[in-house]
Scaffold this active site. Structure first.
Site, short mmCIF file in Angstrom:
data_model
loop_
_atom_site.label_atom_id
_atom_site.label_comp_id
_atom_site.label_asym_id
_atom_site.label_seq_id
_atom_site.Cartn_x
_atom_site.Cartn_y
_atom_site.Cartn_z
N SER A 82 0.81 -1.22 0.00
CA SER A 82 0.00 0.00 0.00
C SER A 82 0.85 1.27 0.00
CB SER A 82 -0.92 0.02 1.23
OG SER A 82 -0.16 -0.01 2.43
N ASN A 104 -2.29 -2.71 13.02
CA ASN A 104 -3.74 -2.58 12.99
C ASN A 104 -4.22 -1.33 13.71
OD1 ASN A 104 -3.56 -5.01 11.73
ND2 ASN A 104 -4.70 -6.19 13.26
N THR A 114 -39.55 25.44 -11.49
CA THR A 114 -39.86 24.07 -11.11
C THR A 114 -40.00 23.29 -12.40
OG1 THR A 114 -42.27 24.38 -11.13
CG2 THR A 114 -41.13 24.87 -9.06
N HIS A 115 -39.48 22.04 -12.40
CA HIS A 115 -39.45 21.23 -13.62
C HIS A 115 -38.70 21.93 -14.75
CE1 HIS A 115 -42.56 18.71 -11.74
NE2 HIS A 115 -43.14 19.84 -11.39
N SER A 175 -12.49 26.25 -27.39
CA SER A 175 -12.56 25.09 -28.28
C SER A 175 -11.36 25.08 -29.20
CB SER A 175 -13.85 25.15 -29.11
OG SER A 175 -13.79 24.25 -30.20
N LYS A 209 -16.14 29.80 -28.95
CA LYS A 209 -16.62 29.09 -27.77
C LYS A 209 -15.96 29.57 -26.48
CE LYS A 209 -18.96 26.02 -27.51
NZ LYS A 209 -18.58 24.59 -27.70
N ASN A 227 -16.23 27.71 -22.85
CA ASN A 227 -16.82 26.55 -22.21
C ASN A 227 -16.68 26.58 -20.69
OD1 ASN A 227 -17.37 25.51 -24.80
ND2 ASN A 227 -15.33 24.57 -24.91
N GLU A 247 -18.50 21.97 -15.15
CA GLU A 247 -18.77 20.69 -15.80
C GLU A 247 -17.98 19.56 -15.15
OE1 GLU A 247 -19.91 22.20 -20.33
OE2 GLU A 247 -17.95 21.28 -19.95
N TYR A 255 -9.60 -7.04 12.15
CA TYR A 255 -8.94 -6.50 10.96
C TYR A 255 -8.84 -7.57 9.88
CZ TYR A 255 -5.85 -3.95 7.87
OH TYR A 255 -5.34 -3.32 6.77
N GLN A 286 -7.75 -2.43 3.81
CA GLN A 286 -6.76 -1.60 3.13
C GLN A 286 -7.40 -0.80 2.00
OE1 GLN A 286 -2.68 -3.13 2.36
NE2 GLN A 286 -3.17 -2.83 0.19
N LYS A 296 -8.40 3.42 1.93
CA LYS A 296 -7.57 4.62 1.84
C LYS A 296 -7.63 5.34 0.50
CE LYS A 296 -4.47 2.61 5.16
NZ LYS A 296 -5.34 1.40 5.15
#
Length: 467
Positions: free
Chosen positions: A22, A109, A154-155, A276, A282, A284, A289, A316, A321, A324
């Site tokens: 690890s 542990n 709404t919607h 772009s 463009k 963006n 996003e 344990y 492991q 993490k």
């Protein structure tokens, strides 16, 4: 020779070493590991388990290794598996065999559990700080735009006009709940597992409370088996992080929509957008996003940890492991999103005129006409039908409600008088909802002050916690 290799007759298969190691990701726990080890050594010395000279030598060696790591002079080894064994091996190389006494009275542990508690405690405080920064950016924009009116949706259909400040404060409320969840979770993070050993504690006369106090914990786990196997606090952390990302994603979605030409409500600063490679016109909104996209990544880490834990017997198991990498990636993803969102909001430009134009067009004041009729004595369900027919009448003629002649109103319902035009004015419609939690001007101003007060309380909490 492995530090645990006494009962083995064969070396570990190279593929097994690489698969089980690890160190590739838990090396970021080096500071926490050394901090915990130093507290452990001081306790061993205070309890007479180590001599004063041994204690001094080990502490000096750990400090030297910490400085070498900070300077980037240490290369960690897969053969030594994890951050704990790497540091212990470095210590033995630095000060000789006495370094092998570092691990007296503890196991990897309870050691790794301690490291993760220290790490998550620090990150919890940092996330609260970052969330406050986003709240302050939202409130700053809200104060500027108390009198900016836009259509609420709404919607994703225009519903009723609201103040932009009121809209922004909705996100402040969301992030306030996130802050409160983190603050509440802090007390479950701030518990020391050290001293639990591998599973059952230790035969050495250690002082668990001394270590806990030195590291700033509020207490210790009262069961050694729970101490080494508990990952509830990580599930809780990932759950809160997922919800924060969901809130950021909702905000990002609106920033993306609002910055489009179809809406034209805002312009994001060039510093938070890209262009772009083909289309020169463009601009963006890549930052919101990506925040929206990375939300699924964080939610995935929560599901992965829950799945890993769902059938584990005490105590344990190596499966743990897997806790993490998801936590580390979540921290990186979430801190990056919050750190970018605050300045992006602060630099955002608002198209006040476009928002008002859209709030005035359409039929965002239709509910107010229905309320007007109710106040004239008409049951709401009948008022709803009358207004619905009027809306259809307007749609067929390409006009809004306020474009109607009084005769048209009266044809729909004789109760309507000339005062209807005042009732349907934009500011009147918005300020008619001047109740606690409403979009009326006084209600919004009061809400801003209340949010500021909450932020002050959070700053007070930050001043008193240990990270």
């Amino acid at each position: 020779m492995k530090l645990w290799g006494g009962r083995f007759t064969k070396p570990t298969n190279q593929l097994v070493e690489e698969y089980t190691a690890s160190i590739g990701f838990d090396q970021r726990l080096a500071e926490e590991d050394i901090r915990g080890s130093m507290a452990h050594v001081r306790m061993l010395g205070a309890c007479g388990i180590l001599t004063k000279e041994e204690t001094k030598t080990i502490l000096s060696g750990l400090e030297t290794i910490r400085e070498r790591i900070r300077r980037g002079e240490v290369s960690f080894s897969v053969e030594n598996e994890d951050i704990h064994m790497n540091i212990e091996k470095l210590l033995i190389e630095e000060i000789g065999p006495v370094g092998g006494k570092l691990h007296t009275g503890r196991s990897r542990n309870d050691q790794v559990a301690l490291d993760m508690h220290l790490y998550v405690r620090h990150q919890t405080v940092e996330l609260v700080r970052l969330l406050v920064g986003v709240q302050e950016a939202l409130i700053a924009q809200a104060e500027v735009h108390v009198d900016t009116i836009l259509p609420g949706y709404t919607h994703l259909q225009r519903a009723q006009p609201v103040r932009l400040a009121h809209h922004l404060l909705a996100y402040v409320s969301m992030f306030q709940r996130d802050i409160e969840r983190l603050m509440d979770s802090y007390k479950r993070v701030n518990i020391s597992p050290l001293g639990a050993g591998a599973i059952a504690g230790t035969t050495f006369p250690i002082d668990r409370y001394m270590v806990a106090e030195e590291l700033g914990f509020d207490g210790i786990y009262d069961n050694s088996m729970d101490a080494v196997s508990d990952r509830d606090y990580l599930v809780e952390f990932l759950s809160i992080a997922s919800l924060i990302m969901v809130h950021l994603s909702r905000l990002s979605e609106e920033l993306i929509l609002w910055s489009s030409e179809e809406f034209g409500y805002i312009e994001l600063d060039d510093a938070f957008c890209t262009g772009s490679s083909m289309m020169p016109q463009k601009k963006n909104p890549d930052v919101p996003e990506l925040v929206r996209g990375k939300t699924g990544r964080v939610i995935g880490h929560l599901v992965a940890l829950l799945t890993a834990l769902k059938a584990l017997p005490l105590t344990y198991n190596k499966d743990i492991q897997e806790d993490k990498e998801g936590v580390f990636d979540t921290v990186d993803t979430l801190t990056g999103a919050l750190a970018l969102t605050a300045p992006m909001l602060s630099s955002m430009k608002v198209n006040v005129e476009k928002m008002r134009e859209n709030a005035q067009s359409g039929f965002a004041n239709a509910t107010d006409l229905a309320d007007y009729l109710v106040k004239k004595g008409l049951p709401f369900r009948e008022a709803h039908e009358v207004v619905g027919r009027l809306v259809l009448h307007c749609l067929e003629r390409g006009k809004t409600l306020t474009d109607c002649e009084l005769a048209e109103f009266k044809a729909a319902c004789p109760l309507i008088e000339a005062d209807v035009y005042e009732a349907l004015q934009l500011e009147r419609v918005v300020d008619a909802r001047n109740i606690p939690g409403g979009t009326g001007r006084q209600a919004v101003l009061a809400a801003i002050e209340e949010k500021k007060s909450k932020i002050d309380e959070t700053h007070t909490w930050l001043d008193h916690v240990i990270d």
